[in-house]
Design a protein around this motif. Structure first.
Motif, PDB file in Angstrom:
ATOM      1  N   UNK A   1       0.862  -1.179   0.000  1.00  0.00           N
ATOM      2  CA  UNK A   1       0.000   0.000   0.000  1.00  0.00           C
ATOM      3  C   UNK A   1       0.898   1.229   0.000  1.00  0.00           C
ATOM      4  N   UNK A   2       0.811   2.054  -1.079  1.00  0.00           N
ATOM      5  CA  UNK A   2       1.684   3.228  -1.151  1.00  0.00           C
ATOM      6  C   UNK A   2       1.547   4.091   0.108  1.00  0.00           C
ATOM      7  N   UNK A   3       2.670   4.554   0.596  1.00  0.00           N
ATOM      8  CA  UNK A   3       2.665   5.418   1.769  1.00  0.00           C
ATOM      9  C   UNK A   3       2.722   4.665   3.088  1.00  0.00           C
ATOM     10  N   UNK A   4       2.448   3.364   3.080  1.00  0.00           N
ATOM     11  CA  UNK A   4       2.466   2.595   4.326  1.00  0.00           C
ATOM     12  C   UNK A   4       3.621   1.601   4.395  1.00  0.00           C
ATOM     13  N   UNK A   5       4.329   1.433   3.297  1.00  0.00           N
ATOM     14  CA  UNK A   5       5.445   0.494   3.270  1.00  0.00           C
ATOM     15  C   UNK A   5       6.551   0.931   4.237  1.00  0.00           C
ATOM     16  N   UNK A   6       6.647   2.223   4.514  1.00  0.00           N
ATOM     17  CA  UNK A   6       7.672   2.716   5.440  1.00  0.00           C
ATOM     18  C   UNK A   6       7.484   2.144   6.836  1.00  0.00           C
ATOM     19  N   UNK A   7       6.245   1.799   7.209  1.00  0.00           N
ATOM     20  CA  UNK A   7       6.012   1.191   8.527  1.00  0.00           C
ATOM     21  C   UNK A   7       6.692  -0.176   8.576  1.00  0.00           C
ATOM     22  N   UNK A   8       6.542  -0.962   7.489  1.00  0.00           N
ATOM     23  CA  UNK A   8       7.222  -2.262   7.421  1.00  0.00           C
ATOM     24  C   UNK A   8       8.736  -2.091   7.521  1.00  0.00           C
ATOM     25  N   UNK A   9       9.248  -1.095   6.822  1.00  0.00           N
ATOM     26  CA  UNK A   9      10.696  -0.858   6.840  1.00  0.00           C
ATOM     27  C   UNK A   9      11.175  -0.444   8.231  1.00  0.00           C
ATOM     28  N   UNK A  10      10.393   0.402   8.898  1.00  0.00           N
ATOM     29  CA  UNK A  10      10.755   0.822  10.263  1.00  0.00           C
ATOM     30  C   UNK A  10      10.717  -0.376  11.213  1.00  0.00           C
ATOM     31  N   UNK A  11       9.711  -1.236  11.073  1.00  0.00           N
ATOM     32  CA  UNK A  11       9.620  -2.439  11.909  1.00  0.00           C
ATOM     33  C   UNK A  11      10.833  -3.333  11.689  1.00  0.00           C
ATOM     34  N   UNK A  12      11.203  -3.509  10.425  1.00  0.00           N
ATOM     35  CA  UNK A  12      12.362  -4.337  10.087  1.00  0.00           C
ATOM     36  C   UNK A  12      13.647  -3.735  10.658  1.00  0.00           C
ATOM     37  N   UNK A  13      13.826  -2.436  10.507  1.00  0.00           N
ATOM     38  CA  UNK A  13      15.028  -1.765  11.006  1.00  0.00           C
ATOM     39  C   UNK A  13      15.145  -1.890  12.523  1.00  0.00           C
ATOM     40  N   UNK A  14      14.050  -1.607  13.245  1.00  0.00           N
ATOM     41  CA  UNK A  14      14.104  -1.687  14.703  1.00  0.00           C
ATOM     42  C   UNK A  14      14.283  -3.131  15.178  1.00  0.00           C
ATOM     43  N   UNK A  15      13.713  -4.074  14.438  1.00  0.00           N
ATOM     44  CA  UNK A  15      13.927  -5.483  14.760  1.00  0.00           C
ATOM     45  C   UNK A  15      15.385  -5.881  14.606  1.00  0.00           C
ATOM     46  N   UNK A  16      16.035  -5.375  13.552  1.00  0.00           N
ATOM     47  CA  UNK A  16      17.456  -5.665  13.333  1.00  0.00           C
ATOM     48  C   UNK A  16      18.317  -5.004  14.413  1.00  0.00           C
ATOM     49  N   UNK A  17      17.939  -3.802  14.835  1.00  0.00           N
ATOM     50  CA  UNK A  17      18.656  -3.150  15.943  1.00  0.00           C
ATOM     51  C   UNK A  17      18.531  -4.016  17.191  1.00  0.00           C
ATOM     52  N   UNK A  18      17.335  -4.593  17.405  1.00  0.00           N
ATOM     53  CA  UNK A  18      17.144  -5.506  18.533  1.00  0.00           C
ATOM     54  C   UNK A  18      18.063  -6.713  18.451  1.00  0.00           C
ATOM     55  N   UNK A  19      18.273  -7.239  17.224  1.00  0.00           N
ATOM     56  CA  UNK A  19      19.197  -8.363  17.049  1.00  0.00           C
ATOM     57  C   UNK A  19      20.608  -7.980  17.485  1.00  0.00           C
ATOM     58  N   UNK A  20      21.037  -6.790  17.085  1.00  0.00           N
ATOM     59  CA  UNK A  20      22.371  -6.310  17.463  1.00  0.00           C
ATOM     60  C   UNK A  20      22.471  -6.161  18.983  1.00  0.00           C
TER      61      UNK A  20
END
Length: 196
Positions: free
Chosen positions: A12-31
């Protein structure tokens, strides 16, 4: 390797950034998990090998645990890996699975908004009053309260995105056993059946 449980609705245009933010913060959690492991290993070696315990590793690793817990919530929702009871839903018709998935997402959304709001109020009080943690390092309280605000705000956004996607994707699938079988396990079963 586990099967990917992500909801496969259209982007959904304009909402994909939420998925990206979730992925980024999840990866920070891995670190953060790796860093916690390194810190605690360092503390064990310093304490038991060199008899020189540190004063800061427990406080820092505890704070990191708080951060990784709350930063990963939205990614866990997006990947559909939250704990759920699915014994009845696994055999329910598609419309019932859609309905219950929508209800679950609405509950998560409402709870997350309330938690983020209350967490923000708590953090503001800590900033205003200068509260500090009762530990050796005496970190400011807001450092441990900020991930609550960020994590629940992103979880609210992710649940809203998943709710918007829900009617456009396939009906949610639930496994009776609670674990999805991997393709390797399925091929092992089929080879065992054909051998017998």
């Amino acid at each position: 390797m586990r099967a990917n449980n992500e909801h496969k609705g259209p982007p959904i245009p304009g909402l994909v950034w939420v998925d990206r933010a979730s992925e980024l913060l999840g990866r920070i959690g891995d670190v953060l998990i790796v860093l916690i492991t390194v810190l605690l290993t360092y503390e064990v070696v310093a304490r038991y090998v060199f008899s020189a315990p540190t004063k800061w590793t427990q406080d820092v690793s505890t704070l990191m645990q708080v951060w990784f817990t709350f930063l990963g919530m939205a990614l866990v929702l997006r990947k559909r890996e939250m704990i759920r009871i699915t014994a009845i839903l696994a055999i329910a018709p598609a419309w019932v699975r859609y309905l219950f998935e929508a209800i679950a997402l609405i509950v998560i959304l409402v709870f997350s908004v309330v938690a983020a709001s209350k967490g923000y109020d708590m953090m503001q009080d800590s900033l205003r009053l200068g509260r500090r943690q009762p530990t050796m390092m005496a970190f400011p309280n807001w450092v441990g309260e900020l991930p609550i605000v960020i994590g629940f705000a992103l979880l609210a956004l992710q649940s809203l995105v998943e709710l918007i996607r829900l009617p456009f994707g396939p009906a949610p699938q639930f496994s009776v056993s609670g674990e999805q079988e991997t393709p390797a396990a399925e091929s092992d079963k089929s080879s065992q059946v054909s051998a017998s």
